[in-house]
Design an enzyme around this catalytic site. Structure first.
Site, mmCIF file in Angstrom:
data_model
loop_
_atom_site.group_PDB
_atom_site.id
_atom_site.type_symbol
_atom_site.label_atom_id
_atom_site.label_comp_id
_atom_site.label_asym_id
_atom_site.label_seq_id
_atom_site.Cartn_x
_atom_site.Cartn_y
_atom_site.Cartn_z
ATOM 1 N N MET A 61 77.812 -22.352 -77.753
ATOM 2 C CA MET A 61 79.150 -23.062 -77.507
ATOM 3 C C MET A 61 79.188 -23.372 -75.823
ATOM 4 O O MET A 61 78.254 -22.894 -75.109
ATOM 5 C CB MET A 61 80.135 -21.878 -77.955
ATOM 6 C CG MET A 61 80.995 -22.205 -79.129
ATOM 7 S SD MET A 61 81.199 -24.010 -79.531
ATOM 8 C CE MET A 61 82.901 -23.980 -79.865
ATOM 9 N N CYS A 62 80.303 -23.734 -75.465
ATOM 10 C CA CYS A 62 80.514 -23.980 -73.954
ATOM 11 C C CYS A 62 82.287 -23.684 -73.806
ATOM 12 O O CYS A 62 82.883 -23.524 -74.583
ATOM 13 C CB CYS A 62 80.225 -25.611 -73.795
ATOM 14 S SG CYS A 62 78.591 -26.062 -74.542
#
Length: 252
Positions: A1-2
């Protein structure tokens, strides 16, 4: 994820948006408060910004964690801008692309980021990839899902689609091809910001009096004016207006 963020507003040093707030993107690289998938965003980072009078943004990207880059600390202190897009990365899969895989991606006046993951990558997007001209496939910045999603968005922009429509249609296409994907997309040309909430958190801070709008994976402070964007929504914003439009689930 980010985690990612876009800012439109009065000219400020990069650090005022990305470093100084109590829960800024800088801190989110090791201590995000609302991230649903993953815990540490240390697989690269990037920031793109616009200089006055130049529609083509500059970028600074690195493969390592943002907190370990002393050059970024200097850059954030002295560079001022009225529009930026930045991201810190938690790689879904390991790979050799390093800095090239770090958002923001760019083309012409556009900056782009993808917070999420495409389920079943890479096989799940084969039928979408073949829609792209061979030269666009061969010139992908990186060999990851985000780079291909960006190529699909960019093809729509080049074909004349409005930014929000380009994001929405790409999300629906990818979600149909790869059900269960997380597709929070963020796009700016320095004057507008468009984003999708699809599988993870998205928030915005609107301050029309100061002609300031911030769109981010999560709030960078505890200002009560932050508002969460409902899942399955496309956001379109300027410095003074924010419009939210529901997205329908793709047809089976």
């Amino acid at each position: 994820m980010c985690r990612h963020i876009a800012y439109l507003g009065p000219g400020v040093p990069l650090r005022d948006v990305l470093v100084e707030p109590a829960h800024a993107l800088y801190r989110q690289s090791w201590e995000p408060r609302r991230q649903r998938h993953g815990t540490v965003n240390a697989d690269g980072f990037g920031v793109g910004w616009y200089a006055e009078g130049d529609p083509v943004p500059a970028r600074y990207r690195r493969a390592g964690p943002i907190w370990a880059d002393l050059s970024f600390a200097d850059l954030a202190r002295v560079v001022r801008t009225g529009a930026l897009l930045a991201a810190v990365r938690d790689a879904t899969l390991s790979g050799a692309d390093a800095e090239a895989a770090a958002a923001p991606y760019a083309a012409g006046p556009w900056l782009f980021s993808h917070n999420g993951a495409v389920r079943g990558w890479p096989g799940s997007l084969g039928r979408l990839a073949v829609r792209l001209p061979a030269d666009e496939l061969l010139s992908l910045e990186a060999r990851n899902d985000s780079a291909l999603v960006w190529a699909l968005v960019l093809r729509r922009l080049r074909d004349g689609d409005e930014a929000g429509q380009a994001l929405a249609d790409t999300v629906l296409d990818v979600a149909a091809a790869a059900p269960g994907s997380r597709l929070n997309l963020l796009l700016t040309d320095g004057e507008t910001v468009c984003a999708t909430a699809w599988g993870d958190t998205l928030w915005y801070l609107a301050d029309p009096g100061r002609q300031r709008t911030v769109v981010a994976s999560e709030p960078y402070d505890d200002d009560p004016a932050w508002r969460e964007v409902p899942d399955r929504t496309v956001l379109a914003a300027t410095r003074t207006d924010v419009l939210l439009t529901p997205l329908k689930e793709p047809s089976a």
